[in-house]
Design a protein around this motif. Structure first.
Motif, PDB file in Angstrom:
ATOM      1  N   ALA A  60       0.669  -1.194   0.048  1.00 38.41           N
ATOM      2  CA  ALA A  60      -0.026  -0.069   0.064  1.00 38.41           C
ATOM      3  C   ALA A  60       0.855   1.220   0.021  1.00 38.41           C
ATOM      4  CB  ALA A  60      -0.772   0.234   1.308  1.00 38.41           C
ATOM      5  N   PRO A  61       0.631   2.265  -0.315  1.00 41.52           N
ATOM      6  CA  PRO A  61       1.368   3.571  -0.527  1.00 41.52           C
ATOM      7  C   PRO A  61       1.253   4.082   0.884  1.00 41.52           C
ATOM      8  CG  PRO A  61      -1.051   4.096  -1.518  1.00 41.52           C
ATOM      9  CD  PRO A  61      -0.917   2.359  -1.143  1.00 41.52           C
ATOM     10  N   PRO A  62       2.161   5.066   0.797  1.00 36.14           N
ATOM     11  CA  PRO A  62       2.193   6.119   2.100  1.00 36.14           C
ATOM     12  C   PRO A  62       0.897   6.820   2.304  1.00 36.14           C
ATOM     13  CG  PRO A  62       4.366   6.448   1.011  1.00 36.14           C
ATOM     14  CD  PRO A  62       3.358   5.687  -0.173  1.00 36.14           C
ATOM     15  N   GLY A  63       0.550   6.868   3.649  1.00 39.05           N
ATOM     16  CA  GLY A  63      -0.726   7.542   4.082  1.00 39.05           C
ATOM     17  C   GLY A  63      -1.971   6.521   4.531  1.00 39.05           C
ATOM     18  N   LEU A  64      -1.526   5.239   4.276  1.00 41.72           N
ATOM     19  CA  LEU A  64      -2.596   4.231   4.774  1.00 41.72           C
ATOM     20  C   LEU A  64      -2.806   4.300   6.164  1.00 41.72           C
ATOM     21  CD1 LEU A  64      -4.554   2.086   3.706  1.00 41.72           C
ATOM     22  CD2 LEU A  64      -2.693   0.590   3.926  1.00 41.72           C
ATOM     23  N   TYR A  65      -1.806   4.422   6.677  1.00 33.36           N
ATOM     24  CA  TYR A  65      -2.053   4.105   8.240  1.00 33.36           C
ATOM     25  C   TYR A  65      -2.753   5.243   8.954  1.00 33.36           C
ATOM     26  CZ  TYR A  65       1.137   0.238   8.413  1.00 33.36           C
ATOM     27  OH  TYR A  65       1.739  -1.048   8.078  1.00 33.36           O
ATOM     28  N   LEU A  66      -2.465   6.522   8.257  1.00 29.39           N
ATOM     29  CA  LEU A  66      -3.284   7.864   8.629  1.00 29.39           C
ATOM     30  C   LEU A  66      -4.561   7.473   8.569  1.00 29.39           C
ATOM     31  CD1 LEU A  66      -2.600  10.346   9.981  1.00 29.39           C
ATOM     32  CD2 LEU A  66      -2.318  11.513   7.814  1.00 29.39           C
ATOM     33  N   ILE A  67      -4.926   7.114   7.379  1.00 30.62           N
ATOM     34  CA  ILE A  67      -6.451   6.782   6.899  1.00 30.62           C
ATOM     35  C   ILE A  67      -6.982   5.817   7.939  1.00 30.62           C
ATOM     36  CG2 ILE A  67      -7.754   6.052   5.138  1.00 30.62           C
ATOM     37  CD1 ILE A  67      -5.958   7.053   3.467  1.00 30.62           C
ATOM     38  N   LEU A  68      -6.355   4.673   8.120  1.00 28.89           N
ATOM     39  CA  LEU A  68      -6.895   3.608   9.079  1.00 28.89           C
ATOM     40  C   LEU A  68      -6.819   4.105  10.488  1.00 28.89           C
ATOM     41  CD1 LEU A  68      -5.229   0.460   7.560  1.00 28.89           C
ATOM     42  CD2 LEU A  68      -7.381   1.105   7.367  1.00 28.89           C
ATOM     43  N   PHE A  69      -6.058   4.934  10.877  1.00 19.12           N
ATOM     44  CA  PHE A  69      -6.111   5.396  12.416  1.00 19.12           C
ATOM     45  C   PHE A  69      -7.262   5.732  12.854  1.00 19.12           C
ATOM     46  CE2 PHE A  69      -5.681   8.950  15.440  1.00 19.12           C
ATOM     47  CZ  PHE A  69      -4.900   8.242  16.351  1.00 19.12           C
ATOM     48  N   PHE A  70      -8.246   6.426  12.064  1.00 17.73           N
ATOM     49  CA  PHE A  70      -9.706   6.747  12.396  1.00 17.73           C
ATOM     50  C   PHE A  70     -10.376   5.466  12.580  1.00 17.73           C
ATOM     51  CE2 PHE A  70     -13.956   6.962  11.069  1.00 17.73           C
ATOM     52  CZ  PHE A  70     -14.465   7.888  11.767  1.00 17.73           C
ATOM     53  N   VAL A  71     -10.138   4.357  12.106  1.00 13.87           N
ATOM     54  CA  VAL A  71     -10.809   2.982  12.353  1.00 13.87           C
ATOM     55  C   VAL A  71     -10.203   2.218  13.609  1.00 13.87           C
ATOM     56  CG1 VAL A  71     -11.570   0.725  11.551  1.00 13.87           C
ATOM     57  CG2 VAL A  71     -11.725   2.847  10.181  1.00 13.87           C
ATOM     58  N   THR A  72      -8.789   2.076  13.420  1.00 20.05           N
ATOM     59  CA  THR A  72      -8.164   1.145  14.447  1.00 20.05           C
ATOM     60  C   THR A  72      -7.811   2.039  15.938  1.00 20.05           C
ATOM     61  OG1 THR A  72      -6.066   2.236  13.610  1.00 20.05           O
ATOM     62  CG2 THR A  72      -6.890   0.125  12.768  1.00 20.05           C
ATOM     63  N   PHE A  73      -7.932   3.492  15.801  1.00 23.20           N
ATOM     64  CA  PHE A  73      -7.915   4.167  17.181  1.00 23.20           C
ATOM     65  C   PHE A  73      -9.305   4.577  17.830  1.00 23.20           C
ATOM     66  CE2 PHE A  73      -6.228   7.312  20.111  1.00 23.20           C
ATOM     67  CZ  PHE A  73      -5.394   6.274  21.056  1.00 23.20           C
TER      68      PHE A  73
END
Length: 352
Positions: A73-86
């Protein structure tokens, strides 16, 4: 990596490494070796240096430059997923961000940001991505967010406060998706989960509507209660009903019901770790030809062959003169790769 980057960042910011001496690093290194060496020696004695080459070179370092296990996956995915995973604390983290930035030079905030930022950048840069990789950084984010809540310095900007509405909309959307998934996969309405989902949505609604009146702490307590109720509905009701999503369970049941003692299995094309966990550590993960070779000695042996490899299995079986029985066909869904799977069971069973 997380500890090293945090320490290195603080050394650069403080322009001094003298504080590291207070941590007694040599004693820590000796304690690390004492803990790790017995395990490493045991692994080396069993499989040799190939383990180190495979785990470090092929498994870990290869993930840096190329997508492994179809998880690129490209950079930035974790920032997007942060809304869900946190979630639901991710909403408060957004409201706390301006206050955290304002105190970034204070010692405590500087330490916590050094914990989060450098490692987060590395995780975003690595090509292979899985949501749980960034979990070691979440405690620091939680501490920063909690400090902002306790100090009552959460942002009052309207566009940030609008994010609180997701405390209502997220459980609403997730609940609908959970029921739709149950209907699509198992033709089941999952009615037992509906009361939990309804209560979760109500908790989220109150948390959203009463945020300004009751404050962040009370609102967050409400939405956490809703998250617990939603989790019960999903993990205690919906997920157990999705039998097709867990082919490993069905395959392990076949071994458990085998009319012979100590059944052994090999799997070709389906390599979920859960299969080894459920069917036993002697389960061999191989290819189609290897599965045929595995059955050749006879005895209480089973081969699980995914549909795309069954032709190769049949050709190899014919080439080596393998005689086998065809068992049930297990239809399911491999959630790790997001694709349906069809697994044929082949067996050579000798009376015990």
């Amino acid at each position: 990596m997380v500890v090293g980057l945090a320490a290195g960042t603080l050394v650069l910011l403080d322009r001094s490494a003298r504080w590291l001496l207070a941590l007694r690093p040599m004693a820590g290194l000796l304690w690390l070796l004492l803990l790790v060496l017995p395990w490493f020696i045991a692994i080396y004695a069993r499989v040799g240096i190939q383990f180190l080459i495979g785990s470090v070179g092929e498994d870990m370092l290869a993930k840096v430059a190329s997508p492994q296990e179809t998880h690129g996956a490209p950079p930035g995915l974790y920032l997007i997923l942060f809304f869900v995973t946190f979630f639901p604390a991710s909403i408060l983290a957004g409201l706390a961000a301006p206050a955290i930035w304002a105190v970034r030079r204070e010692a405590a905030a500087r330490f916590l940001l050094a914990w989060v930022v450098p490692s987060w950048i590395v995780f975003e840069a690595v090509i292979t991505k899985l949501p749980h990789y960034v979990l070691p950084l979440y405690p620091a984010i939680a501490i920063l967010t909690a400090a902002a809540v306790e100090s009552k310095v959460l942002s009052q900007r309207v566009w940030l406060k609008r994010g609180v509405m997701w405390w209502f909309w997220a459980p609403m959307i997730v609940s609908i998706l959970a029921v739709v998934t149950a209907v699509i996969i198992e033709r089941d309405l999952a009615l037992l989960a509906w009361p939990f989902f309804a209560a979760a949505v109500v908790c989220g609604l109150f948390a959203w509507q009463l945020y300004d009146e009751e404050g962040a702490e009370r609102a967050f307590t409400r939405v956490v209660e809703g998250a617990v109720l939603m989790a019960i509905g999903i993990y205690a009701v919906v997920v157990p009903s999705l039998e097709r999503a867990f082919p490993s369970v069905a395959l392990a049941d076949i071994l458990r019901e085998a009319p012979c003692a100590a059944p052994m299995a090999a799997s070709a094309g389906y390599e979920e770790p859960s299969l080894v966990f459920l069917a036993g550590t002697k389960t061999r993960l191989t290819d189609a030809a290897g599965a045929a070779d595995f059955l050749l000695p006879g005895g209480c042996r089973f081969a699980f062959v995914e549909a795309r490899q069954q032709r190769v299995f049949a050709l190899r079986a014919e080439a080596i003169g393998l005689r086998y029985n065809r068992g049930p066909l297990v239809e399911g869904y491999d959630i790790s790769i997001g694709k349906p799977v069809s697994i044929a069971v082949f067996e050579t069973v000798t009376a015990p």
